[in-house]
Design an enzyme around this catalytic site. Sequence first.
Site, short mmCIF file in Angstrom:
data_model
loop_
_atom_site.label_atom_id
_atom_site.label_comp_id
_atom_site.label_asym_id
_atom_site.label_seq_id
_atom_site.Cartn_x
_atom_site.Cartn_y
_atom_site.Cartn_z
N GLY A 90 0.80 -5.22 -2.88
CA GLY A 90 -0.47 -4.65 -3.35
C GLY A 90 -0.45 -4.43 -4.84
O GLY A 90 0.56 -4.59 -5.50
N LYS A 113 -4.61 -4.83 -15.93
CA LYS A 113 -3.19 -4.81 -15.55
C LYS A 113 -2.44 -3.81 -16.42
O LYS A 113 -2.56 -3.86 -17.65
CB LYS A 113 -2.62 -6.21 -15.72
CG LYS A 113 -1.24 -6.42 -15.12
CD LYS A 113 -0.93 -7.92 -15.03
CE LYS A 113 0.48 -8.18 -14.52
NZ LYS A 113 0.75 -9.62 -14.41
N ASP A 125 6.27 2.37 -12.30
CA ASP A 125 5.53 3.35 -13.11
C ASP A 125 4.07 2.97 -13.31
O ASP A 125 3.33 3.68 -13.99
CB ASP A 125 6.22 3.53 -14.47
CG ASP A 125 6.32 2.23 -15.26
OD1 ASP A 125 5.75 1.21 -14.82
OD2 ASP A 125 6.98 2.22 -16.30
N GLY A 126 3.67 1.83 -12.77
CA GLY A 126 2.27 1.43 -12.89
C GLY A 126 1.90 0.85 -14.24
O GLY A 126 0.74 0.56 -14.52
N ARG A 176 -7.55 -9.14 -17.26
CA ARG A 176 -7.50 -10.49 -16.69
C ARG A 176 -8.83 -10.81 -16.02
O ARG A 176 -9.43 -9.95 -15.37
CB ARG A 176 -6.37 -10.54 -15.65
CG ARG A 176 -6.23 -11.89 -14.96
CD ARG A 176 -4.89 -12.03 -14.29
NE ARG A 176 -4.72 -11.13 -13.17
CZ ARG A 176 -3.53 -10.84 -12.61
NH1 ARG A 176 -2.43 -11.38 -13.08
NH2 ARG A 176 -3.45 -10.00 -11.61
N ASP A 252 2.76 -13.94 -3.00
CA ASP A 252 1.79 -12.95 -3.52
C ASP A 252 1.33 -13.32 -4.93
O ASP A 252 0.42 -12.68 -5.46
CB ASP A 252 2.38 -11.54 -3.51
CG ASP A 252 3.73 -11.47 -4.20
OD1 ASP A 252 4.65 -12.15 -3.73
OD2 ASP A 252 3.86 -10.76 -5.20
N ASP A 262 -0.62 -14.70 -12.17
CA ASP A 262 0.48 -13.73 -12.30
C ASP A 262 1.65 -14.30 -13.10
O ASP A 262 2.68 -14.65 -12.55
CB ASP A 262 0.95 -13.25 -10.91
CG ASP A 262 0.56 -11.79 -10.71
OD1 ASP A 262 -0.19 -11.26 -11.54
OD2 ASP A 262 1.01 -11.20 -9.72
P1 AMP Z 1 5.01 -9.03 -10.03
O1 AMP Z 1 6.47 -9.32 -10.10
O2 AMP Z 1 4.43 -8.56 -11.33
O3 AMP Z 1 4.24 -10.13 -9.43
O4 AMP Z 1 4.88 -7.77 -9.06
C1 AMP Z 1 5.33 -7.73 -7.74
C2 AMP Z 1 4.86 -6.43 -7.11
O5 AMP Z 1 5.41 -5.31 -7.79
C3 AMP Z 1 3.34 -6.22 -7.15
O6 AMP Z 1 2.98 -5.52 -5.99
C4 AMP Z 1 3.17 -5.38 -8.40
O7 AMP Z 1 1.99 -4.63 -8.35
C5 AMP Z 1 4.39 -4.48 -8.32
N1 AMP Z 1 4.82 -4.02 -9.65
C6 AMP Z 1 5.41 -4.73 -10.63
N2 AMP Z 1 5.67 -3.97 -11.70
C7 AMP Z 1 5.26 -2.72 -11.41
C8 AMP Z 1 5.25 -1.48 -12.08
N3 AMP Z 1 5.74 -1.35 -13.32
N4 AMP Z 1 4.73 -0.43 -11.44
C9 AMP Z 1 4.25 -0.51 -10.21
N5 AMP Z 1 4.22 -1.65 -9.50
C10 AMP Z 1 4.71 -2.75 -10.08
MG MG Z 2 2.55 -10.46 -8.73
#
Ligand code: AMP
Ligand code: MG
Length: 486
Positions: A90, A113, A125-126, A176, A252, A262
């Site tokens: 998610g 993002k 940390d979002g 984005r 994903d 992504d």
């Molecule tokens: P990604 O590797 O960016 O495709 O992310 C994979 C998953 O990890 C997705 O569900 C992202 O929303 C979550 N995610 C990545 N980095 C963070 C972060 N710093 N804080 C919260 N969720 C993250």
């Molecule tokens: Mg991703």
Amino acid sequence: MKSLTELTFDNRFARLGDAFSTEVLPEPIAEPRLVVASSAAMALLDLDPAEADSEVFAQLFSGHKLWDAAEPRAMVYSGHQFGGYNPRLGDGRGLLLGEVVNDAGQHWDLHLKGAGQTPYSRMGDGRAVLRSSIREFLASEHLHALGIPTSRALCVTGSSTPVWREKQESAAMLLRLAPSHVRFGHFEYFYYTQQHEQLRQLGEHVLTCHFPDCLEQPEPYLALFRQVVERNAELIAHWQAYGFCHGVMNSDNMSILGITFDYGPYAFLDDFDAKHICNHSDDTGRYSFSNQVPIAQWNLAALGQALTPLVEVEALRATLGLFLPLYQAHYLDLMRKRLGLLSADDDDEALVQRLLQLLQSSAVDYSLFFRELGDSAPAQAVARLRDDFTDLAGFDAWAADYLARSAREGDDQAQRRTRMHAANPRYILRNYLAQQVIEAAEQGDYGPVRELHQVLSRPFDEQPGFERYAQRPPEWGKHLEISCSS
Ligand code: AMP
Ligand code: MG
């Protein structure tokens, strides 16, 4: 031309309700400042490019302000990461702010993002750091300019909010744009949680909003799967033809629209290397450059599995079988264009494969080889390029076949040059170029990232005064390890 306050929203995904996404407000970042904006992306929303310089622009794209008609939501999805199923992913740090309808009636998702924590943040940390936000921004707009299907990027906003990765960095947000943010993993989530009614609802949403012609087919869901297979065959053919390595092809990160999506530790090849692994944490090379083709098929199989409650499995299997031949046909078409060949010949595949082996064994710069091949007439071009090869006998044999093949096309060099330069970029987003502008931006100097963005948005044009961006990487820049933390 519109101002920011004049955008029209129509939030179709939000209306699917709480089974599909959760309402979350963006958490602002401190002292927001515009790092870089894309006027081409702004045009998709009919926005006046001058709006980028307004104070409200930086506020809207840093979580400080929101349109009344926006409905920020975090989407739920799951997916296969490095081959293993992760039941709950998610939007952990991104929010779908809403869907803007432009004057042409097209819908564009506005996805912020780095907007803070959501119910899907798990341990994260979002946030997104400035470095990775700039990398996604540059790549999105550059791939688009190269003619490679991709999500787009409106802007990057920097801040003084600290974020901890391997070291302390600063938080940024990327805006984005894409017609949809639905991923293969959305379908997998509803399939594996056995929410088949929601799976059907998601399918209907995607059909109605993004694949309306499939609704006229006898089996709309099968037609949808077929289009996703076709679009991915075309997408991956572009990646392979232009030397783009995505790096994290988890399901994903695969868009249902068949667009590049992504961006993480991606890379364009400098020296040609079929085995190149751009993701530092990809120990086994699952997502190496040449593996992108079978991995795309693997991901399509995962999507097909998720569609089994809606479509007969044998029909899905047969459709999946179209991927490789479609990919191969698109890839050869693109490589013929890159080689300046107008007609098709049975031996073209071998001609391409032999060239790739030579480029590999002599570590020749992949992008510049093709550009220089078009610069002068075939005989002069191969004579000049010959110096870059170590296997001279191999290259001479290839060159003789290529010259014979080119002679059959029968157009003059001026035409050939124009044609080849329109297929072979002079400028490519090399990692070392991104690295240089990121270091400047981290020091508060946004001039270099803005200039690089401008140059890369016209990659096929000669741009006098900017030749330094077209050079082979220096030794230090060849094998940069790009951290997958972002
Ligand atoms: P990604 O590797 O960016 O495709 O992310 C994979 C998953 O990890 C997705 O569900 C992202 O929303 C979550 N995610 C990545 N980095 C963070 C972060 N710093 N804080 C919260 N969720 C993250
Ligand atoms: Mg991703």
